[in-house]
Design a protein around this motif. Structure first.
Motif, short mmCIF file in Angstrom:
data_model
loop_
_atom_site.label_atom_id
_atom_site.label_comp_id
_atom_site.label_asym_id
_atom_site.label_seq_id
_atom_site.Cartn_x
_atom_site.Cartn_y
_atom_site.Cartn_z
N HIS A 179 0.84 -1.19 0.00
CA HIS A 179 0.00 0.00 0.00
C HIS A 179 0.88 1.24 0.00
CE1 HIS A 179 -3.14 2.85 1.17
NE2 HIS A 179 -4.00 1.93 0.78
N TYR A 211 0.95 3.74 1.85
CA TYR A 211 1.38 4.26 3.14
C TYR A 211 2.53 3.48 3.77
CZ TYR A 211 -1.83 0.71 4.90
OH TYR A 211 -2.49 -0.46 5.14
N ASP A 214 -3.23 1.63 -3.99
CA ASP A 214 -4.23 1.73 -2.92
C ASP A 214 -4.93 0.38 -2.80
OD1 ASP A 214 -6.18 1.56 -4.91
OD2 ASP A 214 -6.66 3.69 -4.86
N SER A 215 -5.88 0.28 -1.92
CA SER A 215 -6.48 -1.02 -1.64
C SER A 215 -7.20 -1.63 -2.84
CB SER A 215 -7.43 -0.92 -0.44
OG SER A 215 -8.43 0.06 -0.66
N VAL A 249 -3.07 -3.42 5.50
CA VAL A 249 -3.90 -3.84 6.64
C VAL A 249 -4.41 -5.26 6.42
CG1 VAL A 249 -4.50 -1.49 7.29
CG2 VAL A 249 -5.99 -2.74 5.74
N CYS A 275 -6.94 -0.49 10.48
CA CYS A 275 -7.24 0.82 9.90
C CYS A 275 -8.15 1.58 10.86
CB CYS A 275 -7.92 0.61 8.55
SG CYS A 275 -8.50 2.14 7.79
N SER A 276 -7.66 2.67 11.39
CA SER A 276 -8.47 3.45 12.33
C SER A 276 -9.72 4.01 11.66
CB SER A 276 -7.64 4.58 12.94
OG SER A 276 -7.17 5.45 11.92
N CYS A 294 -13.34 1.65 4.01
CA CYS A 294 -12.05 2.33 3.94
C CYS A 294 -11.97 2.86 2.52
CB CYS A 294 -10.90 1.37 4.24
SG CYS A 294 -9.32 2.19 4.29
N THR A 340 -10.88 4.29 -1.07
CA THR A 340 -9.71 4.01 -1.89
C THR A 340 -9.62 5.04 -3.00
OG1 THR A 340 -8.62 2.31 -3.22
CG2 THR A 340 -11.03 2.32 -3.25
#
Length: 140
Positions: free
Chosen positions: A29, A31, A45-46, A66, A91-92, A127, A129
């Motif tokens: 990912h 991040y 990204d996801s 994640v 993932c918060s 989440c 994307t």
């Protein structure tokens, strides 16, 4: 089980060797730390990672993201080995929406891509994307 890593190893060389030996692909990912991004075969990204996991011609998929991204990769690739380096990676944002609120929102937006946990014990959580086909309004 914790194993020590030989400090004399060149980790980049060792990872490249293991990727070839295990016929593996590394998906990371955006991040992730720069060193992880550098060894990744695919960065995204996801949604992009889910698509690339399905298209990958590898026996082993290493998903640096994640845990629910790895779950998605396994669902899309049931005959392949899928590993996630840190099973506790969460993932918060996904954890911030109550299941009942998200369930009602998801019912109204069935055509939206959801990067979410696959566990059947509770509704999945969103989440967003960057490569989703259209912007997603926030349910909370």
């Amino acid at each position: 089980m914790t194993q020590s890593i030989d400090p004399s190893l060149n980790l980049f060389t060792e990872i490249a060797r293991l990727k070839q030996e295990r016929h593996a692909v590394i998906l990371a990912h955006y991040y992730q730390e720069p060193d992880i991004q550098d060894i990744a075969d695919v960065l995204g990204d996801s949604l992009a990672l889910a698509r690339r996991a399905q298209d990958a011609e590898a026996d082993v998929i290493v998903l640096c993201g994640v845990h629910f991204m790895a779950e998605t990769a396994k669902i899309l690739n049931p005959t392949r080995i899928v590993v996630v380096p840190d099973i506790t990676a969460g993932c918060s944002l996904a954890d911030s929406c109550a299941p009942d609120v998200f369930g009602a929102f998801k019912a109204e937006h069935r055509d939206t891509w959801w990067s979410a946990m696959s566990t059947p014990r509770r509704p999945s959580r969103p989440c967003p994307t960057m490569s989703a086909p259209r912007p997603m309004p926030w349910p909370w």
